[in-house]
Motif scaffolding. Sequence first.
Motif, PDB file in Angstrom:
ATOM      1  N   LYS A 273       0.835  -1.215   0.000  1.00  0.00           N
ATOM      2  CA  LYS A 273       0.000   0.000   0.000  1.00  0.00           C
ATOM      3  C   LYS A 273       0.864   1.257   0.000  1.00  0.00           C
ATOM      4  N   LEU A 274       1.953   1.240   0.772  1.00  0.00           N
ATOM      5  CA  LEU A 274       2.844   2.391   0.805  1.00  0.00           C
ATOM      6  C   LEU A 274       3.467   2.622  -0.569  1.00  0.00           C
ATOM      7  N   ALA A 275       3.894   1.539  -1.230  1.00  0.00           N
ATOM      8  CA  ALA A 275       4.495   1.667  -2.558  1.00  0.00           C
ATOM      9  C   ALA A 275       3.475   2.163  -3.576  1.00  0.00           C
ATOM     10  N   ALA A 276       2.236   1.655  -3.498  1.00  0.00           N
ATOM     11  CA  ALA A 276       1.190   2.091  -4.433  1.00  0.00           C
ATOM     12  C   ALA A 276       0.905   3.581  -4.254  1.00  0.00           C
TER      13      ALA A 276
ATOM     14  N   SER B 157       9.021  -9.586  -7.373  1.00  0.00           N
ATOM     15  CA  SER B 157       8.068 -10.353  -6.572  1.00  0.00           C
ATOM     16  C   SER B 157       7.117  -9.433  -5.815  1.00  0.00           C
ATOM     17  N   GLN B 158       6.268 -10.043  -4.981  1.00  0.00           N
ATOM     18  CA  GLN B 158       5.338  -9.282  -4.151  1.00  0.00           C
ATOM     19  C   GLN B 158       6.085  -8.365  -3.185  1.00  0.00           C
ATOM     20  N   VAL B 159       7.306  -8.703  -2.854  1.00  0.00           N
ATOM     21  CA  VAL B 159       8.143  -7.846  -2.014  1.00  0.00           C
ATOM     22  C   VAL B 159       9.064  -6.981  -2.869  1.00  0.00           C
ATOM     23  N   GLY B 160       9.666  -7.578  -3.905  1.00  0.00           N
ATOM     24  CA  GLY B 160      10.636  -6.865  -4.730  1.00  0.00           C
ATOM     25  C   GLY B 160      10.062  -5.681  -5.482  1.00  0.00           C
ATOM     26  N   VAL B 161       8.827  -5.813  -5.989  1.00  0.00           N
ATOM     27  CA  VAL B 161       8.215  -4.722  -6.752  1.00  0.00           C
ATOM     28  C   VAL B 161       8.013  -3.476  -5.895  1.00  0.00           C
ATOM     29  N   PRO B 162       7.402  -3.579  -4.711  1.00  0.00           N
ATOM     30  CA  PRO B 162       7.269  -2.354  -3.905  1.00  0.00           C
ATOM     31  C   PRO B 162       8.606  -1.732  -3.537  1.00  0.00           C
ATOM     32  N   LEU B 163       9.613  -2.543  -3.227  1.00  0.00           N
ATOM     33  CA  LEU B 163      10.927  -1.985  -2.915  1.00  0.00           C
ATOM     34  C   LEU B 163      11.511  -1.258  -4.123  1.00  0.00           C
ATOM     35  N   SER B 164      11.257  -1.773  -5.327  1.00  0.00           N
ATOM     36  CA  SER B 164      11.737  -1.123  -6.549  1.00  0.00           C
ATOM     37  C   SER B 164      11.068   0.230  -6.744  1.00  0.00           C
TER      38      SER B 164
ATOM     39  N   ASP C 260      -2.843  -8.497  -9.613  1.00  0.00           N
ATOM     40  CA  ASP C 260      -3.626  -7.300  -9.296  1.00  0.00           C
ATOM     41  C   ASP C 260      -2.861  -6.386  -8.342  1.00  0.00           C
ATOM     42  N   LYS C 261      -2.207  -6.972  -7.351  1.00  0.00           N
ATOM     43  CA  LYS C 261      -1.456  -6.181  -6.377  1.00  0.00           C
ATOM     44  C   LYS C 261      -0.267  -5.491  -7.038  1.00  0.00           C
ATOM     45  N   LEU C 262       0.440  -6.214  -7.936  1.00  0.00           N
ATOM     46  CA  LEU C 262       1.601  -5.632  -8.596  1.00  0.00           C
ATOM     47  C   LEU C 262       1.193  -4.542  -9.580  1.00  0.00           C
ATOM     48  N   GLU C 263       0.054  -4.728 -10.231  1.00  0.00           N
ATOM     49  CA  GLU C 263      -0.422  -3.713 -11.177  1.00  0.00           C
ATOM     50  C   GLU C 263      -0.729  -2.411 -10.466  1.00  0.00           C
ATOM     51  N   GLU C 264      -1.331  -2.505  -9.299  1.00  0.00           N
ATOM     52  CA  GLU C 264      -1.666  -1.306  -8.542  1.00  0.00           C
ATOM     53  C   GLU C 264      -0.412  -0.554  -8.123  1.00  0.00           C
ATOM     54  N   ILE C 265       0.669  -1.292  -7.909  1.00  0.00           N
ATOM     55  CA  ILE C 265       1.927  -0.665  -7.492  1.00  0.00           C
ATOM     56  C   ILE C 265       2.678  -0.074  -8.684  1.00  0.00           C
TER      57      ILE C 265
ATOM     58  N   ALA D   5      -1.891 -16.945 -18.678  1.00  0.00           N
ATOM     59  CA  ALA D   5      -1.833 -15.815 -19.604  1.00  0.00           C
ATOM     60  C   ALA D   5      -2.762 -14.690 -19.155  1.00  0.00           C
ATOM     61  N   LEU D   6      -3.968 -15.036 -18.781  1.00  0.00           N
ATOM     62  CA  LEU D   6      -4.926 -14.016 -18.351  1.00  0.00           C
ATOM     63  C   LEU D   6      -4.483 -13.337 -17.059  1.00  0.00           C
ATOM     64  N   GLU D   7      -3.863 -14.110 -16.167  1.00  0.00           N
ATOM     65  CA  GLU D   7      -3.380 -13.529 -14.917  1.00  0.00           C
ATOM     66  C   GLU D   7      -2.247 -12.534 -15.187  1.00  0.00           C
ATOM     67  N   LYS D   8      -1.341 -12.889 -16.075  1.00  0.00           N
ATOM     68  CA  LYS D   8      -0.235 -11.989 -16.395  1.00  0.00           C
ATOM     69  C   LYS D   8      -0.749 -10.732 -17.095  1.00  0.00           C
ATOM     70  N   TRP D   9      -1.792 -10.879 -17.921  1.00  0.00           N
ATOM     71  CA  TRP D   9      -2.320  -9.737 -18.658  1.00  0.00           C
ATOM     72  C   TRP D   9      -2.904  -8.674 -17.722  1.00  0.00           C
ATOM     73  N   LYS D  10      -3.232  -9.057 -16.497  1.00  0.00           N
ATOM     74  CA  LYS D  10      -3.799  -8.090 -15.547  1.00  0.00           C
ATOM     75  C   LYS D  10      -2.840  -6.934 -15.262  1.00  0.00           C
ATOM     76  N   LEU D  11      -1.550  -7.147 -15.509  1.00  0.00           N
ATOM     77  CA  LEU D  11      -0.592  -6.069 -15.307  1.00  0.00           C
ATOM     78  C   LEU D  11      -0.897  -4.872 -16.202  1.00  0.00           C
ATOM     79  N   PHE D  12      -1.582  -5.126 -17.322  1.00  0.00           N
ATOM     80  CA  PHE D  12      -1.751  -4.089 -18.334  1.00  0.00           C
ATOM     81  C   PHE D  12      -3.136  -3.452 -18.326  1.00  0.00           C
ATOM     82  N   LYS D  13      -3.908  -3.650 -17.281  1.00  0.00           N
ATOM     83  CA  LYS D  13      -5.314  -3.215 -17.313  1.00  0.00           C
ATOM     84  C   LYS D  13      -5.462  -1.704 -17.495  1.00  0.00           C
ATOM     85  N   HIS D  14      -4.450  -0.923 -17.118  1.00  0.00           N
ATOM     86  CA  HIS D  14      -4.516   0.526 -17.302  1.00  0.00           C
ATOM     87  C   HIS D  14      -3.472   1.032 -18.293  1.00  0.00           C
ATOM     88  N   SER D  15      -2.842   0.129 -19.040  1.00  0.00           N
ATOM     89  CA  SER D  15      -1.793   0.525 -19.984  1.00  0.00           C
ATOM     90  C   SER D  15      -2.387   1.092 -21.262  1.00  0.00           C
ATOM     91  N   GLU D  16      -1.639   1.994 -21.895  1.00  0.00           N
ATOM     92  CA  GLU D  16      -2.069   2.572 -23.164  1.00  0.00           C
ATOM     93  C   GLU D  16      -1.823   1.595 -24.309  1.00  0.00           C
TER      94      GLU D  16
END
Length: 815
Positions: A94-97, A142-149, A173-178, A204-215
């Motif tokens: 949440k802090l990273a997002a 990862s779930q930890v590495g992405v927020p630290l990045s 979903d969590k990584l996309e929000e971050i 495939a569908l799970e990975k595609w969730k990263l792009f839900k707000h991408s142009e």
Amino acid sequence: MTISIQNIIPVIHATIHGHTNEGVVNHVSIDSRSLLNAEGTLFFALKGSRNNGHHYIPQLLEQGVRFFVVSEMPQDTKNATFFVVSDTLEALQKLAAYYRTLFSFPVIGITGSNGKTIIKEWLNFLLSPDYNIVRSPKSYNSQVGVPLSILGMNEMHNFGIFEAGISTVNEMDKLEEIIRPSIGILSNIGSAHDEGFENTSQKALEKWKLFKHSEVVIFKKDKTFENLLALNTQEKFTWSFEKNDNASVWVTTHESSVGTELTFYHQNSNLSVIIPFTDKASIENTIHCVMVLLYFKYPVDTIQKRVAALYPVEMRLKVKNGVNNTSLIDDSYSSDYQSLKIALDFLEHQKLHTNKTIILSDIYQSGLPVTDLYHRVSQLIIANKINRVFTIGEVISGYKHLFPNAIGFSSTNDFLNQMEHLHFQNETILVKGARDFQFEKIVTALEEKTHETVLEINLNALSNNLNYFKSKLKPQTKMMVMVKAFGYGNGGFEIAKLLEHHKVDYLGVAFADEGIELKTLGIELPIIVMNPESTAFEAMIQNKLEPEIYSIRGLQSFIKILESKEIYHYPIHIKFDTGMHRLGFEQNNMLELLAILKNTSCVKIASILSHLACSDDRNETEFTLHQIQLFENLSTQLITTLQINPIRHILNSSGISNFPEAQYNMVRLGVGLYGISSNEEEQKYLENVGTLKSIISQIRTIEAGESVGYNRRFKASSKTKIATIPIGYADGISRHWGYERGYVTINGKKAPIVGSICMDMLMVNCTNIECKEGQEVVIFGENPSIKYMAKELQTISYEIMTSISKRVKRVFYRE
């Protein structure tokens, strides 16, 4: 980063306890071992099935840390501020997002089964002349590495590149929000982490969730995959090797004298680039990068020039033996502020010597003003207690006065010309430089010269395996880890150092000299010598090693030495023989044993132990249960009679898994740490630790009827291509592995070993494999595995591992 305490509280939905709700956080940490933890640190006490950050709060308080995110309050609050939340990982995310919302520049998000880190690093290289880029350090996906990045962003950055990795559903979903990428790249969908998904479509569908707000999303055209994504509204900028696939870009490949020529057909025009690679993975990774440049409408000549300069990416921090009793940490292709912090932590965790040295180039893409940057770098180096600093580059050398014992050089060649006068010896050296500086020349100059066969030890895999077995233990159960026989052939000190940082309770060695070496090198953990010789007792006492005592003669001998030195309450470990019939006291020794122990104050019993003979064999369960019961009876008699409360331990690696009810106070982890299990189901959760590699020295083609090796034990039945590999039985490869019984792996394909294995060489049939001299060869690792080799050779994995000669260089690395 700089965030006020007041802003953090509502973001992570925390209840605040403690000293103050005022102040500023400028560093986020999840690693209690980092020397960067200080007054401005916000420490997240992450809690998992295998570790609990709350356990390290007392030592962090001693280091001066004052801000903690916790899910449970500690007993000692010592003028600190605690943000109490229900889930500390969720709070970190949440802090990273929230922090991500403070920046509006373009961000590329990369996901897929393979190639994420390569694409990220190459895009950084291709775009960095035009942008000030922040990116995931190493493979922090990862779930930890992405927020630290994400928390590495600052106001001077104007472009971001982050990778996202998932292993099961409901993670993206969590990584996309971050990350919130404006541009998406899907590298591929392969078999990695298949076990976390029902099928490829779900993954495939799970990975595609990263792009839900991408142009826009860039990916390789695939009919099946595109059908799954037909309802998504993002612009899809696709590529294909098939001309009639209706992709945005059509790509053709042709071999060239220096690599591969790629031609891109896009919007009635074409673009050709030459890359120094021929393998499929590198070609596809390059295409994804060029697609980004095409999307940004880069000029043709700029694309051609930059892509031609792409280079192999080293994704690992490696520990190597250096000249004059030094050890090297090789991070010679990377120089940015975020990865410097990671490298300094790694240096502290893996240092072989007290003295620490860093060789550092100009730092690029920090997102900070130059003066501010090098003041911060200075603070990092001082906090990590670096003894000597060598700066290389016009910019950083202008700030050398900020660093302890610093000497500046304008160029790498300038440094190399002066190196013999710099007296490198008895120190751990971190070599960290931007690619432009060619620091690989420095590594080559400082590295101890050995032959080209190496045993690579994956420290991440060791940590994973350790944590896997920890997760099987009760919270109060201690762990002893065996590092005997040179760490089962993998390297004693380096592994002991890692285990010390993981806070295991004891280390175990077979003989005193192994323990003395570890103590001499600075290992502070208590060490039990499992097979002490009476002639080594005095040296053991001098080095504070704790003997396993298994006989009346040995006990009396040890007590006699202690009496002569007037030493009292020295820790010993009493071993009972419960059926192994190798070493240990038996029931008929009990009266005499008790009499001796009652009448001496020279020793104290730190633990009582026994050894299971067949805990890995379910057919012998009855015998193992008999051993456990006998151990219970004998140890209880000793404890009751002497009125003592020692540690008890009987379980080895397979015992931990198969007989969890017998954990007592401690268990002994051995071969399981190194990724070997007798249980095939359990084997899936363990990672390969050691990979033995060599190279092809020479390739020749022989005709039908010609022979290879001693005594002509292989004769070709047709024209055959033979590769010679510089490793043999003197390096630990069994001669029985020859004669086409065993194989090595070249380019992912099996190459059978032909003829007799020689002392220093072996020969393989590589007729149907595309390869060249100097190319890497895998002797064992993932394929063939040590378990497979042991089965084929009718031996055990231990013998394969411990047979590898010390003349084979060990290289330790962290992903």
